[in-house]
Design a protein around this motif. Structure first.
Motif, PDB file in Angstrom:
ATOM      1  N   ALA A  99      -3.510   4.904  -1.965  1.00  0.00           N
ATOM      2  CA  ALA A  99      -4.435   5.601  -1.069  1.00  0.00           C
ATOM      3  C   ALA A  99      -4.885   6.930  -1.661  1.00  0.00           C
ATOM      4  O   ALA A  99      -4.692   7.995  -1.077  1.00  0.00           O
ATOM      5  CB  ALA A  99      -3.770   5.819   0.288  1.00  0.00           C
ATOM      6  N   SER A 100      -5.520   6.866  -2.816  1.00  0.00           N
ATOM      7  CA  SER A 100      -5.975   8.095  -3.466  1.00  0.00           C
ATOM      8  C   SER A 100      -7.186   8.701  -2.775  1.00  0.00           C
ATOM      9  O   SER A 100      -7.600   9.814  -3.115  1.00  0.00           O
ATOM     10  CB  SER A 100      -6.292   7.830  -4.945  1.00  0.00           C
ATOM     11  N   HIS A 101      -7.739   8.012  -1.789  1.00  0.00           N
ATOM     12  CA  HIS A 101      -8.836   8.604  -1.019  1.00  0.00           C
ATOM     13  C   HIS A 101      -8.331   9.714  -0.102  1.00  0.00           C
ATOM     14  O   HIS A 101      -9.128  10.501   0.399  1.00  0.00           O
ATOM     15  CB  HIS A 101      -9.576   7.539  -0.216  1.00  0.00           C
ATOM     16  N   PHE A 102      -7.002   9.794   0.128  1.00  0.00           N
ATOM     17  CA  PHE A 102      -6.480  10.953   0.864  1.00  0.00           C
ATOM     18  C   PHE A 102      -5.226  11.555   0.239  1.00  0.00           C
ATOM     19  O   PHE A 102      -4.780  12.614   0.667  1.00  0.00           O
ATOM     20  CB  PHE A 102      -6.221  10.609   2.345  1.00  0.00           C
ATOM     21  N   ALA A 103      -4.639  10.924  -0.796  1.00  0.00           N
ATOM     22  CA  ALA A 103      -3.450  11.480  -1.462  1.00  0.00           C
ATOM     23  C   ALA A 103      -3.617  11.421  -2.980  1.00  0.00           C
ATOM     24  O   ALA A 103      -2.798  10.832  -3.678  1.00  0.00           O
ATOM     25  CB  ALA A 103      -2.200  10.733  -1.023  1.00  0.00           C
ATOM     26  N   PRO A 104      -4.679  12.020  -3.520  1.00  0.00           N
ATOM     27  CA  PRO A 104      -4.980  11.858  -4.944  1.00  0.00           C
ATOM     28  C   PRO A 104      -3.939  12.458  -5.880  1.00  0.00           C
ATOM     29  O   PRO A 104      -3.775  11.992  -7.009  1.00  0.00           O
ATOM     30  CB  PRO A 104      -6.327  12.571  -5.106  1.00  0.00           C
ATOM     31  N   GLU A 105      -3.218  13.482  -5.419  1.00  0.00           N
ATOM     32  CA  GLU A 105      -2.282  14.168  -6.306  1.00  0.00           C
ATOM     33  C   GLU A 105      -1.121  13.278  -6.740  1.00  0.00           C
ATOM     34  O   GLU A 105      -0.482  13.540  -7.767  1.00  0.00           O
ATOM     35  CB  GLU A 105      -1.759  15.436  -5.625  1.00  0.00           C
ATOM     36  N   LEU A 124       0.853  -1.184   0.000  1.00  0.00           N
ATOM     37  CA  LEU A 124       0.000   0.000   0.000  1.00  0.00           C
ATOM     38  C   LEU A 124       0.890   1.235   0.000  1.00  0.00           C
ATOM     39  O   LEU A 124       1.996   1.213   0.543  1.00  0.00           O
ATOM     40  CB  LEU A 124      -0.885   0.016   1.244  1.00  0.00           C
ATOM     41  N   GLY A 125       0.405   2.302  -0.608  1.00  0.00           N
ATOM     42  CA  GLY A 125       1.211   3.503  -0.625  1.00  0.00           C
ATOM     43  C   GLY A 125       0.418   4.748  -0.922  1.00  0.00           C
ATOM     44  O   GLY A 125      -0.710   4.687  -1.425  1.00  0.00           O
ATOM     45  N   SER A 126       1.038   5.896  -0.604  1.00  0.00           N
ATOM     46  CA  SER A 126       0.488   7.202  -0.961  1.00  0.00           C
ATOM     47  C   SER A 126       1.548   8.058  -1.639  1.00  0.00           C
ATOM     48  O   SER A 126       1.412   9.268  -1.743  1.00  0.00           O
ATOM     49  CB  SER A 126      -0.048   7.916   0.298  1.00  0.00           C
ATOM     50  N   SER A 127       2.633   7.382  -2.099  1.00  0.00           N
ATOM     51  CA  SER A 127       3.710   8.062  -2.823  1.00  0.00           C
ATOM     52  C   SER A 127       4.372   7.034  -3.731  1.00  0.00           C
ATOM     53  O   SER A 127       3.833   5.950  -3.947  1.00  0.00           O
ATOM     54  CB  SER A 127       4.729   8.661  -1.843  1.00  0.00           C
ATOM     55  N   GLY A 128       5.566   7.359  -4.212  1.00  0.00           N
ATOM     56  CA  GLY A 128       6.208   6.475  -5.173  1.00  0.00           C
ATOM     57  C   GLY A 128       7.038   5.355  -4.584  1.00  0.00           C
ATOM     58  O   GLY A 128       7.364   4.393  -5.286  1.00  0.00           O
TER      59      GLY A 128
END
Length: 350
Positions: free
Chosen positions: A202-208, A182-186
């Motif tokens: 986790a695009s539900h809190f880090a969509p950018e 799982l991740g919110s970055s690269g």
């Protein structure tokens, strides 16, 4: 694609992908965690009947509004109360734990509920610095040791110990428990690709960061025993109701939760309000609205249109939806509407 990953029938409304539930086991204002767990189980049973593929729970600490800190225990509770739906972690924050402990916990879960357990792993603490310290996690750690921890964990699931003196995970050794990164970055995106593991963002809190991370994952993907081609799951917030107006009122609970987070004051889930402009400043509204580009609050048609747009843009293989809704019955209904919008096929109960 791995044999462990699920497939549904083709849908004429929304491009066919499995859709799952991410439950943060919310604790509402005026309630306790003890009141949250039966609601989590009822939602899991509801999701199973509706045809959702997975039911994942997340590890967070020192947050009064989230009851799933002992994630493995809640997974066992949900798995015991359901029959077919896959149950797992979205995710276990591996740097908080000894890999052997996680191997034993999930080996136990898989032994109790064979073929139904997923192990989603993250590298963040899922907490603030004080809680991280209380978890015996060094404050100087930034997750860079995550690849080593992951390798150690995978070693415990191997069917053959490295030597006669190797530490062995019992239960755990020799079990086929799907591991997701799982991740919110690269960072985890690239690692998942290199190792040939499925990846959930986790695009539900880090969509950018979603599209760059998916590109990293796919461009670095190497086939493995788990997967022969990339497999992506995208996280979304879905707040659905009979009317768009009602859905946009319900979503104000989630907006308040985000607002409290950016103000450094996390707490329990608040009831919806009629007008968020009474609560946030213009710059806070702008900051929060940027977080909802892969989210939808609307009626069935609006949800359906948003699902189509997200799938077209991301080419995701799966979606996982979370719904921070204050009223439990409205939350159950929201997932019903999502299932209808995605043409999920209800599961016949034994």
């Amino acid at each position: 694609m791995s044999k462990d990953l699920n497939n549904n029938q083709e849908s004429s409304a929304v491009r066919n992908v499995p859709i799952s539930v991410l439950d943060l086991a919310p604790v509402n204002v005026g309630t306790t965690p003890a009141e949250s767990f039966p609601k989590t189980l009822e939602l899991a049973q509801h999701a199973e009947k509706l045809g959702f593929s997975r039911y994942w729970l997340a590890e967070h600490h020192n947050m009064t509004g989230i009851a799933s800190s002992a994630t493995s225990l809640v997974i066992g509770y949900v798995a015991a109360g359901t029959k077919k739906i896959r149950v797992g972690s979205g995710g276990i924050m591996l740097p908080n734990h000894a890999p052997l402990v996680i191997a034993e916990q999930f080996g136990t879960l898989e032994s109790m509920y064979p073929g139904r357990i997923d192990l989603g792993l993250g590298r963040a603490p899922g907490s603030d610095q004080l809680a991280a310290q209380a978890l015996r996690r060094g404050l100087g750690s930034n997750g860079q040791d995550f690849p080593q921890l992951l390798k150690e964990l995978q070693g415990y699931f191997n069917s053959t110990p490295q030597s006669a003196r190797s530490v062995r995970a019992v239960p755990g050794e020799g079990l086929n428990i799907p591991i997701w990164l799982l991740g919110s970055s690269g960072f985890s995106a690239q690692l998942a690709g290199t190792l040939g593991l499925p990846f959930a963002f986790a695009s539900h809190f880090a969509p950018e960061y979603l599209l760059p991370a998916l590109e990293l994952y796919r461009s670095h993907f190497q086939p493995s025993a788990a997967l022969d081609k990339p497999h992506v799951m995208v996280g979304i917030n879905v707040i659905a109701a009979e009317t768009g107006e009602e859905a946009r009122r319900l979503v104000t609970s989630l907006q308040q939760q985000f607002l409290n987070l950016i103000r450094g004051n996390p707490g329990k889930l608040n009831p919806p309000v009629d007008n968020m402009d009474d609560l946030w400043a213009p710059h806070e509204r702008a900051a929060l609205e940027s977080k909802f580009s892969y989210s939808v609050a609307g009626n069935k048609a609006e949800v359906q249109d948003k699902l189509q747009a997200i799938l077209k843009e991301t080419q995701a293989d799966e979606l996982i939806a979370t719904a921070q809704i204050f009223d439990h019955q409205a939350r159950l209904r929201s997932y019903e509407i999502l299932a209808e919008a995605a043409n999920l096929q209800p599961v016949k109960q034994d």
